[in-house]
Design a protein around this motif. Sequence first.
Motif, PDB file in Angstrom:
ATOM      1  N   MET A 165      -9.446   1.700  -2.385  1.00  0.00           N
ATOM      2  CA  MET A 165      -8.177   0.970  -2.385  1.00  0.00           C
ATOM      3  C   MET A 165      -7.699   0.794  -0.945  1.00  0.00           C
ATOM      4  O   MET A 165      -7.788   1.709  -0.148  1.00  0.00           O
ATOM      5  N   GLN A 166      -7.203  -0.388  -0.633  1.00  0.00           N
ATOM      6  CA  GLN A 166      -6.767  -0.701   0.725  1.00  0.00           C
ATOM      7  C   GLN A 166      -5.631   0.221   1.176  1.00  0.00           C
ATOM      8  O   GLN A 166      -4.834   0.695   0.373  1.00  0.00           O
ATOM      9  N   ARG A 167      -5.580   0.449   2.492  1.00  0.00           N
ATOM     10  CA  ARG A 167      -4.620   1.390   3.075  1.00  0.00           C
ATOM     11  C   ARG A 167      -3.948   0.720   4.267  1.00  0.00           C
ATOM     12  O   ARG A 167      -4.611   0.110   5.101  1.00  0.00           O
ATOM     13  N   TYR A 168      -2.607   0.862   4.371  1.00  0.00           N
ATOM     14  CA  TYR A 168      -1.869   0.306   5.502  1.00  0.00           C
ATOM     15  C   TYR A 168      -0.938   1.371   6.078  1.00  0.00           C
ATOM     16  O   TYR A 168      -0.356   2.167   5.347  1.00  0.00           O
ATOM     17  N   PHE A 169      -0.801   1.344   7.402  1.00  0.00           N
ATOM     18  CA  PHE A 169       0.045   2.307   8.101  1.00  0.00           C
ATOM     19  C   PHE A 169       1.353   1.637   8.512  1.00  0.00           C
ATOM     20  O   PHE A 169       1.346   0.580   9.155  1.00  0.00           O
ATOM     21  N   LEU A 170       2.472   2.255   8.156  1.00  0.00           N
ATOM     22  CA  LEU A 170       3.789   1.719   8.482  1.00  0.00           C
ATOM     23  C   LEU A 170       4.377   2.482   9.676  1.00  0.00           C
ATOM     24  O   LEU A 170       4.215   3.697   9.778  1.00  0.00           O
ATOM     25  N   PRO A 171       5.075   1.781  10.581  1.00  0.00           N
ATOM     26  CA  PRO A 171       5.513   2.384  11.852  1.00  0.00           C
ATOM     27  C   PRO A 171       6.826   3.156  11.774  1.00  0.00           C
ATOM     28  O   PRO A 171       7.650   3.092  12.680  1.00  0.00           O
ATOM     29  N   TYR A 172       7.041   3.885  10.686  1.00  0.00           N
ATOM     30  CA  TYR A 172       8.250   4.707  10.562  1.00  0.00           C
ATOM     31  C   TYR A 172       7.986   5.818   9.551  1.00  0.00           C
ATOM     32  O   TYR A 172       7.002   5.790   8.812  1.00  0.00           O
ATOM     33  N   ASP A 173       8.889   6.809   9.539  1.00  0.00           N
ATOM     34  CA  ASP A 173       8.734   7.942   8.628  1.00  0.00           C
ATOM     35  C   ASP A 173       9.083   7.545   7.196  1.00  0.00           C
ATOM     36  O   ASP A 173       9.907   6.650   6.963  1.00  0.00           O
ATOM     37  N   TYR A 174       8.458   8.241   6.256  1.00  0.00           N
ATOM     38  CA  TYR A 174       8.770   8.018   4.841  1.00  0.00           C
ATOM     39  C   TYR A 174      10.185   8.465   4.530  1.00  0.00           C
ATOM     40  O   TYR A 174      10.663   9.495   5.012  1.00  0.00           O
ATOM     41  N   ASP A 175      10.863   7.680   3.712  1.00  0.00           N
ATOM     42  CA  ASP A 175      12.198   8.014   3.242  1.00  0.00           C
ATOM     43  C   ASP A 175      12.326   7.485   1.825  1.00  0.00           C
ATOM     44  O   ASP A 175      11.779   6.429   1.501  1.00  0.00           O
ATOM     45  N   GLU A 176      12.996   8.228   0.992  1.00  0.00           N
ATOM     46  CA  GLU A 176      13.193   7.783  -0.381  1.00  0.00           C
ATOM     47  C   GLU A 176      13.999   6.485  -0.386  1.00  0.00           C
ATOM     48  O   GLU A 176      15.129   6.440   0.082  1.00  0.00           O
ATOM     49  N   GLN A 177      13.394   5.427  -0.847  1.00  0.00           N
ATOM     50  CA  GLN A 177      14.096   4.149  -0.927  1.00  0.00           C
ATOM     51  C   GLN A 177      13.460   3.317  -2.033  1.00  0.00           C
ATOM     52  O   GLN A 177      12.384   3.630  -2.534  1.00  0.00           O
ATOM     53  N   ALA A 178      14.119   2.235  -2.361  1.00  0.00           N
ATOM     54  CA  ALA A 178      13.661   1.443  -3.508  1.00  0.00           C
ATOM     55  C   ALA A 178      12.383   0.671  -3.204  1.00  0.00           C
ATOM     56  O   ALA A 178      11.472   0.605  -4.019  1.00  0.00           O
ATOM     57  N   THR A 179      12.302   0.086  -1.997  1.00  0.00           N
ATOM     58  CA  THR A 179      11.145  -0.756  -1.675  1.00  0.00           C
ATOM     59  C   THR A 179      10.688  -0.517  -0.236  1.00  0.00           C
ATOM     60  O   THR A 179      11.413   0.030   0.597  1.00  0.00           O
ATOM     61  N   PHE A 180       9.437  -0.972   0.052  1.00  0.00           N
ATOM     62  CA  PHE A 180       8.857  -0.891   1.383  1.00  0.00           C
ATOM     63  C   PHE A 180       8.251  -2.249   1.709  1.00  0.00           C
ATOM     64  O   PHE A 180       7.778  -2.954   0.810  1.00  0.00           O
ATOM     65  N   GLU A 181       8.237  -2.610   2.990  1.00  0.00           N
ATOM     66  CA  GLU A 181       7.775  -3.934   3.375  1.00  0.00           C
ATOM     67  C   GLU A 181       6.594  -3.870   4.326  1.00  0.00           C
ATOM     68  O   GLU A 181       6.537  -3.024   5.218  1.00  0.00           O
ATOM     69  N   LEU A 182       5.662  -4.799   4.126  1.00  0.00           N
ATOM     70  CA  LEU A 182       4.517  -4.970   5.010  1.00  0.00           C
ATOM     71  C   LEU A 182       4.739  -6.258   5.793  1.00  0.00           C
ATOM     72  O   LEU A 182       5.039  -7.304   5.210  1.00  0.00           O
ATOM     73  N   ARG A 183       4.563  -6.170   7.135  1.00  0.00           N
ATOM     74  CA  ARG A 183       4.844  -7.332   7.986  1.00  0.00           C
ATOM     75  C   ARG A 183       3.707  -7.576   8.981  1.00  0.00           C
ATOM     76  O   ARG A 183       2.741  -6.832   9.049  1.00  0.00           O
ATOM     77  N   ASP A 184       3.861  -8.648   9.728  1.00  0.00           N
ATOM     78  CA  ASP A 184       3.006  -8.981  10.877  1.00  0.00           C
ATOM     79  C   ASP A 184       1.524  -9.019  10.499  1.00  0.00           C
ATOM     80  O   ASP A 184       1.163  -9.616   9.493  1.00  0.00           O
ATOM     81  N   SER A 185       0.664  -8.381  11.303  1.00  0.00           N
ATOM     82  CA  SER A 185      -0.781  -8.499  11.085  1.00  0.00           C
ATOM     83  C   SER A 185      -1.213  -7.880   9.764  1.00  0.00           C
ATOM     84  O   SER A 185      -2.158  -8.370   9.117  1.00  0.00           O
ATOM     85  N   ASP A 186      -0.534  -6.807   9.328  1.00  0.00           N
ATOM     86  CA  ASP A 186      -0.880  -6.198   8.041  1.00  0.00           C
ATOM     87  C   ASP A 186      -0.503  -7.129   6.884  1.00  0.00           C
ATOM     88  O   ASP A 186      -1.218  -7.196   5.880  1.00  0.00           O
TER      89      ASP A 186
END
Length: 251
Positions: free
Chosen positions: A1-22
């Motif tokens: 399964m594909q894997r992407y790295f996000l440039p911030y720490d994990y925090d409990e929230q409703a959604t997460f966003e993938l931007r730019d080259s990813d």
Amino acid sequence: MQRYFLPYDYDEQATFELRDSDFHHAKNVMRMTVDDECFLVFQNQVAIKAIIVSIEESTIVFSEVSKEETQKEMPVNVTIACGYTKGDKLELVAQKGTELGMHELIGFPSKTSVVKWDEKKRVKKTQRLEKIVKEASEQSHRQVVPNVQLYRSFKELLEKAKEFTHCLVAYEESSKQGEKSQFATTLSACNPGESLLIIFGPEGGLTPDEIKVLEECDVKSCALGPRILRAETAPLYALSAMSYQWELCEK
């Protein structure tokens, strides 16, 4: 399964966003659509399985499905320092070292280094290596993308060595003299959460003067067995031995 790295720490929230080259990779290369799943990894080493809930003009929006529980990182943070080598050898170490669990990659000029990199070349090479370790981290399901630093001088490496719990330098003369114990002894002495720097020379090896200066900075010389390894082989051998010692052997 594909894997992407996000440039911030994990925090409990409703959604997460993938931007730019990813975003481009997920949408145009992987052709992911709503309800597809992948892993998202955060700077504090939390990884989650996430599902796409919408695809916008420049972002893909995910919601969390579950957390990844398996630990993928070695218990000791290992920094590999390599003298500047010819061709794409450092790129090979960056890719394979990432797969083997390296925490950080350092390049430095040695007296025997054939290549000479100016500032422009160093910046370009750093960007290339950062891309390689990021892609290798995704492929090998890491929870950390290794840091990359290319130094201007050998002196910078000496300063960096002060930051580590343990420091080694692989020296071919130690192999010729039959030294066998320092590498194994150091690995056995490492505890979870500590850090280890291991230094390797370029094709021509490190000079006796460079070894002397390193030893004066409490860097211990070690052999990696009776055979002389190439500049790009030695770091990968060392990382493999570390993984076996710390991750596979029964405690």
